[in-house]
Design a protein around this motif. Structure first.
Motif, PDB file in Angstrom:
ATOM      1  N   VAL A  95       0.524  -1.153   0.046  1.00 20.13           N
ATOM      2  CA  VAL A  95       0.182  -0.405   0.324  1.00 20.13           C
ATOM      3  C   VAL A  95       0.720   1.059  -0.240  1.00 20.13           C
ATOM      4  O   VAL A  95       1.860   1.295   0.211  1.00 20.13           O
ATOM      5  CB  VAL A  95      -1.045   0.290   1.007  1.00 20.13           C
ATOM      6  N   LEU A  96       0.248   1.802  -1.357  1.00 19.78           N
ATOM      7  CA  LEU A  96       1.802   3.378  -1.003  1.00 19.78           C
ATOM      8  C   LEU A  96       0.063   4.659  -0.973  1.00 19.78           C
ATOM      9  O   LEU A  96      -0.576   4.391  -1.349  1.00 19.78           O
ATOM     10  CB  LEU A  96       1.705   3.354  -1.809  1.00 19.78           C
ATOM     11  N   ALA A  97       0.107   5.256   0.507  1.00 16.74           N
ATOM     12  CA  ALA A  97      -0.656   6.406   0.604  1.00 16.74           C
ATOM     13  C   ALA A  97      -0.324   7.786   0.880  1.00 16.74           C
ATOM     14  O   ALA A  97       0.846   8.000   0.912  1.00 16.74           O
ATOM     15  CB  ALA A  97      -1.049   5.982   1.959  1.00 16.74           C
ATOM     16  N   VAL A  98      -1.001   8.751   0.026  1.00 17.60           N
ATOM     17  CA  VAL A  98      -0.721  10.155  -0.733  1.00 17.60           C
ATOM     18  C   VAL A  98      -1.145  10.438   0.230  1.00 17.60           C
ATOM     19  O   VAL A  98      -2.685  10.431   0.215  1.00 17.60           O
ATOM     20  CB  VAL A  98      -0.693   9.910  -2.066  1.00 17.60           C
ATOM     21  N   ARG A  99      -0.973  11.539   1.527  1.00 18.28           N
ATOM     22  CA  ARG A  99      -2.015  12.777   2.726  1.00 18.28           C
ATOM     23  C   ARG A  99      -1.107  13.833   1.989  1.00 18.28           C
ATOM     24  O   ARG A  99      -0.491  14.288   1.709  1.00 18.28           O
ATOM     25  CB  ARG A  99      -1.198  12.608   3.485  1.00 18.28           C
ATOM     26  N   ASP A 100      -2.331  14.565   2.357  1.00 15.83           N
ATOM     27  CA  ASP A 100      -2.497  16.593   2.135  1.00 15.83           C
ATOM     28  C   ASP A 100      -1.469  16.528   3.743  1.00 15.83           C
ATOM     29  O   ASP A 100      -2.021  16.635   4.509  1.00 15.83           O
ATOM     30  CB  ASP A 100      -3.750  16.538   1.778  1.00 15.83           C
ATOM     31  N   PRO A 101      -0.124  17.498   3.612  1.00 17.18           N
ATOM     32  CA  PRO A 101       0.450  17.650   4.962  1.00 17.18           C
ATOM     33  C   PRO A 101      -0.361  18.935   5.367  1.00 17.18           C
ATOM     34  O   PRO A 101      -0.439  18.751   6.693  1.00 17.18           O
ATOM     35  CB  PRO A 101       1.596  18.409   4.213  1.00 17.18           C
ATOM     36  N   ALA A 102      -1.268  19.435   4.623  1.00 19.06           N
ATOM     37  CA  ALA A 102      -1.457  20.806   6.036  1.00 19.06           C
ATOM     38  C   ALA A 102      -2.918  19.796   6.665  1.00 19.06           C
ATOM     39  O   ALA A 102      -3.414  20.544   7.758  1.00 19.06           O
ATOM     40  CB  ALA A 102      -2.375  22.217   5.150  1.00 19.06           C
TER      41      ALA A 102
END
Ligand SMILES: [Zn+2]
Length: 469
Positions: free
Chosen positions: A211-218
């Motif tokens: 699994v690779l997860a991309v998040r909004d850092p804000a």
């Protein structure tokens, strides 16, 4: 971002000067990511892919098919785009056209563009992929050609949209598990429930679910979840469009993370089936189990991936075991086996066009390095599970091995499966319109090329381009 920079340019230049004066090292790079999606469900009746026994085009839609794209930018010149497709397969010509257009439009290296298909058997026929499997009249052939041309525009657009949507992001990855894939060569389908109950299922499997997860850092909200699993998308064989279990898994993940896009990357599941199968509730159940595996991995905490990207790509000439003579093709064209006859006609056309048949196939091998934490290996074709097991052992715990990438030209058996024979060992070559089984050295040729690409200096300062071959 552009507007903000323009409106306070002076102020930010001053701030940057101050920053440089007080911090001697360069500001830390950060990931940017962009996500986009486009519906690719055929709007006209089109023939369905993956099974020779179908006798009519699709009759409806269980759920929509999607092209989804994730663009990444490491803030230091490394940019990439991954497109995942709820489709059974795409041929080389389609793939080359799409990647060439994207490379030119976005000034991207070919190595930094990757396509992956889920291998759903309730998706449309695309281009010449598996064409010798079907016997289509002119109208049906034209419907496929029209769909393929339309699809090409959607795929180019969705990748372009993702690249246009790049915004600051954090990236993490981890490895979960799901247990529904069964080695279909080593277990009789009807016996699977009993064998599973008794813990007596046989044959190699790969139950990892990366699994690779991309998040909004804000906000820390998930923007994208990319997940992989090594199993055929063959729960369903009916006449309704669907993404099969990977389609249900994506729907489930998007339900549990509102606003996020789920992208499925097919693994080396050429000899793996979701068993038992053939009902919609089973496809839903496998989808839920894959989503649960991804969610458990995300909840357990992912390894942060440093913002450094490097892509390498090459094509290895995979030799065929033998080539037919022209006389053999003439003989086969009159065969009572309609698929043998169909392949012979397909190859004769190629012979007439090119003045002969090629001894090798240009097989795509791609390696993406994200930080030091992840090596994503993307292999073309229907790759058997032995490759994933061997490559993960050789490359170590940073490796994620995908099949069905860039184009699907055939099954890719290991030396073991090739020697054993059967459908994945050589029988399926007929449906792919290829002249013979592969030569026994294909496993070593592919593994050696992966090793070569994966051994190149990691991304960042000092990284050199490998010669393309
Ligand atoms: Zn298959």
């Amino acid at each position: 971002m552009k507007t903000r920079g323009a409106s306070c340019g002076l102020l930010s230049s001053f701030a940057a000067l101050l920053f440089i004066a007080t911090v001697p090292t360069a500001a830390a790079a950060e990931w940017k990511a962009g996500v986009a999606r486009a519906k690719i469900t055929p709007q006209q009746p089109v023939w369905m892919s993956g099974y020779a026994a179908r006798d009519r085009p699709a009759e409806g839609t269980l759920h929509d098919l999607w092209a989804k794209a994730l663009a990444l930018d490491d803030g230091n010149g490394g940019r990439a785009v991954l497109v995942t497709l709820d489709l059974c397969g795409i041929d080389r010509d389609f793939s080359v056209r799409v990647r060439k257009r994207l490379a030119e439009r976005h000034k991207l290296d070919r190595a930094a563009i990757a396509l992956n298909v889920s291998h759903t058997h309730t998706g449309p026929v695309v281009g010449s992929n598996l064409r010798p499997m079907y016997f289509l009249d002119e109208r049906q052939g034209k419907a496929i050609d029209d769909y393929t041309a339309w699809l090409e525009e959607q795929v180019v657009a969705v990748a372009s949209d993702a690249l246009a949507a790049l915004a600051p992001a954090t990236v993490g990855w981890g490895r979960g598990t799901a247990t529904f894939a069964v080695n279909r060569r080593n277990n009789v389908e009807a016996d699977v429930p009993r064998l599973r109950e008794a813990g007596a299922l046989k044959g190699p499997v790969d139950h990892d679910l990366p699994v690779l997860a991309v998040r909004d850092p804000a906000t820390n909200r998930l923007r994208a979840v990319v997940f992989g699993y090594a199993c055929h998308a063959t729960t369903l064989s009916f006449y309704q469009w669907s993404g099969d279990w990977p389609g249900f898994a994506q729907i489930e993940l998007e339900k549990s993370h509102p606003g996020a896009t789920a992208l499925f990357v097919a693994g080396c599941g050429a000899d793996q089936n979701p068993l038992p199968r053939r009902t919609v509730p089973l496809a839903e159940d496998y989808g839920r189990r894959a989503a649960a595996g991804a969610n458990a991995t995300i909840s357990a905490g992912l390894t942060p991936v440093a913002p450094r990207f490097r892509a390498d790509y090459s094509e290895v000439g995979l030799p065929f075991a033998a080539l037919p003579t022209r006389e053999q093709l003439e003989k086969d064209a009159a065969s009572k086996d309609k698929h043998i006859a169909s392949r012979a006609k397909f190859l004769a056309q190629q012979w007439d066009r090119d003045g002969g048949l090629p001894r090798t196939y240009p097989y795509p091998v791609q390696v993406w390095r994200l930080g030091d934490e992840l090596s994503l290996v993307l292999l073309g074709g229907e790759v058997v599970v032995d490759y994933a097991l061997r490559l993960k052992q050789e490359l170590g715990n940073t490796a994620w091995i995908a099949g069905y990438s860039n184009h699907v030209m055939a099954y890719i058996p290991s030396r073991r499966v090739l020697a054993e024979g059967g459908y994945e060992g050589g029988g399926a070559m007929v449906y792919y319109g290829l002249p013979s089984p592969w030569s026994p050295d294909v496993e070593d040729l592919i593994v050696n090329e992966v090793r070569r690409l994966a051994a190149a200096p990691a991304a960042g300062a000092g990284a050199q381009k490998l010669p393309v071959r």
